[in-house]
Design an enzyme around this catalytic site. Sequence first.
Site, PDB file in Angstrom:
ATOM      1  N   ASP A  23       0.863  -1.173   0.000  1.00 45.91           N
ATOM      2  CA  ASP A  23       0.000   0.000   0.000  1.00 45.91           C
ATOM      3  C   ASP A  23       0.910   1.236   0.000  1.00 45.91           C
ATOM      4  O   ASP A  23       2.141   1.125   0.135  1.00 45.91           O
ATOM      5  CB  ASP A  23      -0.975  -0.026   1.183  1.00 45.91           C
ATOM      6  CG  ASP A  23      -2.210   0.820   0.887  1.00 45.91           C
ATOM      7  OD1 ASP A  23      -2.163   1.680  -0.015  1.00 45.91           O
ATOM      8  OD2 ASP A  23      -3.239   0.637   1.576  1.00 45.91           O
TER       9      ASP A  23
HETATM   10  C1  NOJ Z   1      -4.020   3.879   0.212  1.00 42.44           C
HETATM   11  C2  NOJ Z   1      -5.227   3.022   0.336  1.00 42.44           C
HETATM   12  O1  NOJ Z   1      -5.179   2.296   1.548  1.00 42.44           O
HETATM   13  C3  NOJ Z   1      -5.414   2.043  -0.803  1.00 42.44           C
HETATM   14  O2  NOJ Z   1      -6.679   1.456  -0.677  1.00 42.44           O
HETATM   15  C4  NOJ Z   1      -5.261   2.710  -2.127  1.00 42.44           C
HETATM   16  O3  NOJ Z   1      -5.449   1.777  -3.160  1.00 42.44           O
HETATM   17  C5  NOJ Z   1      -3.886   3.360  -2.194  1.00 42.44           C
HETATM   18  N1  NOJ Z   1      -3.763   4.340  -1.136  1.00 42.44           N
HETATM   19  C6  NOJ Z   1      -3.640   4.023  -3.539  1.00 42.44           C
HETATM   20  O4  NOJ Z   1      -4.405   5.144  -3.674  1.00 42.44           O
END
Ligand code: NOJ
Length: 728
Positions: free
Chosen positions: A275
């Site tokens: 993430d």
């Molecule tokens: C953080 C989020 O937790 C995740 O769900 C998302 O896909 C990513 N950022 C990218 O934006």
Amino acid sequence: MKKTLLLITTTILAVACTQSRVEKLVRQMTVDEKIGQLTMFTSDWSVTGPSMRPGFEKDIREGRCGNLLNAYTASYNRKLQEIAVNETRLGIPLLFGYDVIHGFRTIFPINLGMAASWDTELIQETARVAAVEASAAGIHWTFSPMCDVSVEPRWGRVSEGSGEDPFLGSRIAEAMTRGYQGDDLADPATIAACVKHFAAYGAPQAGREYNTVDMSERWLREFYMPPYEAAVKAGARTVMASFNELDGVPATASHHLLTEILRDEWGFDGLVVSDYTGIMEMTFHGTARDTCQAGVQALEAGLDMDMMSAAFYNYLKGSIERGEIKMKTVDEAVRRILRVKEELGLFDDPYRYCDEQREASQTMTPEHLATALKMAEESAVLLKNEGVLPIKKGTKVAVIGTLADDPNQYLGSWRAAGDGSYPQSILYAIMDYNGEKNVVYAKGCRQFGEDRSGFAEALRAARSAEMVVMVIGEDYSWSGEAASRSNIDVPGVQTELLEKIAALGKPVAVVLLSGRPLALERESKAAGAILEAWYPGTMGGKAVTNLLFGEANPQGRLPVTFPLCLGQVPVYHYMKNTGRPYLHPGFKYESHYLDIPNEPLYAFGEGLSYTSFEYGEVSLSADSFGAKGSITASIEVRNTGDRAGVETVQMYIHDRLASVTRPVRQLKGFEQISLQAGEARTVSFTIDPETISFWRRDMTYGPEAGEFDLYIGHASNDTKAASFSYED
Ligand code: NOJ
């Protein structure tokens, strides 16, 4: 026969060709180029995380960034792709990822709302539409489906998932995966799915975003794992490691999660991405001394792509040179990423997803908008109705609340490329349908804050009308990522105004916009009807109007329990009995609260219709079965009202005696039927060893012999019962 042989030969050849192309590249690549393929940065087109990185175009040009998130539109992505293809030594195309969570330009209801439809076919169709629109705008990969089961309404991301049930969540996860990926990833109208957030991100302590997660391995596997596994088994090609720790190990570097379970047990051979800055965050978790070490830990655990930490970008070469990580491990990660690029067809045509013509002609088409309307209608849940709804056309209606005329709100969080100015507001849709002269509007109050200055006008409007539609709820930005709340009440002074209006004695219908279950005790007393519309998306205004006036019949069922108050949280249908279940109301030494009941306000599976359904008794084809057998449970459902309606028939089981404690109610099947007034239909469910399997005392998965309760009915708290036994 000939045809089959030909197909097998072509498939073998295709696989061999893929492998050789990828292998050839891996052999040709320098260490820097390999590290580039393991790296993902954000573009400046859209922001979905805390940090940006200037200079990503330079990085692409130098082969140091092989993947981008947050870039879209056919022309922009083509321009970036041209840099990668024409200006780098090996011309490896970029992979573009984006959070297409509930639609791309045509925005569907938030995912919790879609889950309330329990209509997996339609959910699959929404993902299909999202893929068609996103793929035309240069996107190859969506960070969806979000498969996090959650029983935590304080957590803002409960809005992004499919609710509290592993079985329902699994069916939705599969449907979305199929919708995005279709049958052939190389088809330019499909995109790769990403199963997230792996794992157990939906269980943060105290509901606080990014907080610690800890639980037994048994509970993890039983309650949180099924939707991730279902999506993987449905063919999802990518997985995102979650931010949280689990059992003291950040998921980003959990060998247990990313290799033992995901790859070894489930056979996943796609790519795993971190993430956003997840690798670097291990320095804050306190399990890596610096980002360099964190990167090595992540790669060794089975993670392939670094989103935004620049951990591999800055440090991996040094780690390789110092022998801290084997080249074999790096190569394997590179291979997994290149394979996905290959499967998407990017090596054949890197621009196949940058089609301006398709982008213009296949975006927000009438068909896509019709799907959005249907989904918004199906997702709304009628929680209460004392004869207030449906409203008769031509009734003089007072519409109250700023949310009634703020269509930007209806898109919810994670609105991708949705246009907040496009949707028609609930107010305007009501005026369109009911005639302007029959509608009086007053702002009343906002969805937050203490401003009561609009109360008097709202009360005047209510007095002048025959009935009131009050649109209340949370601001859309109060749910989604980084949007935890410490209480789950309807915010601000909205309930105060609702109570004042209700005191006038006019019928009041509340339309509720929320991204989480709210505690609605006061609202449920004041309002004659409550329609939970979530954030209903691009076509939300019209959908809500159709439902209010009976042009559509509500059919949504809660995918998540609505507590009476925060003190009950977590409260959900899958709970265990305890050693002292509350069987004797008033008796002190049984599991209960002194000041509130144990029961939630609205249970999992509940939802009303403008018609009524009656259930017969459960009949079983036999009352026992064995390891290779199964039985069928059937029940007759009759539409006893005076209009057609859709009923979601739900089947639950309870294992009476097992080697480990079992939930009192476990959803194990559901079927949606559409019945004309007066029509009856028999619905059947098959019960086999898989239905009753669980993680047993010795941590093997399977059934145990014994007696089971079976419940079939309208909701988790409204069922007909039978029992059966299973013999080994
Ligand atoms: C953080 C989020 O937790 C995740 O769900 C998302 O896909 C990513 N950022 C990218 O934006």
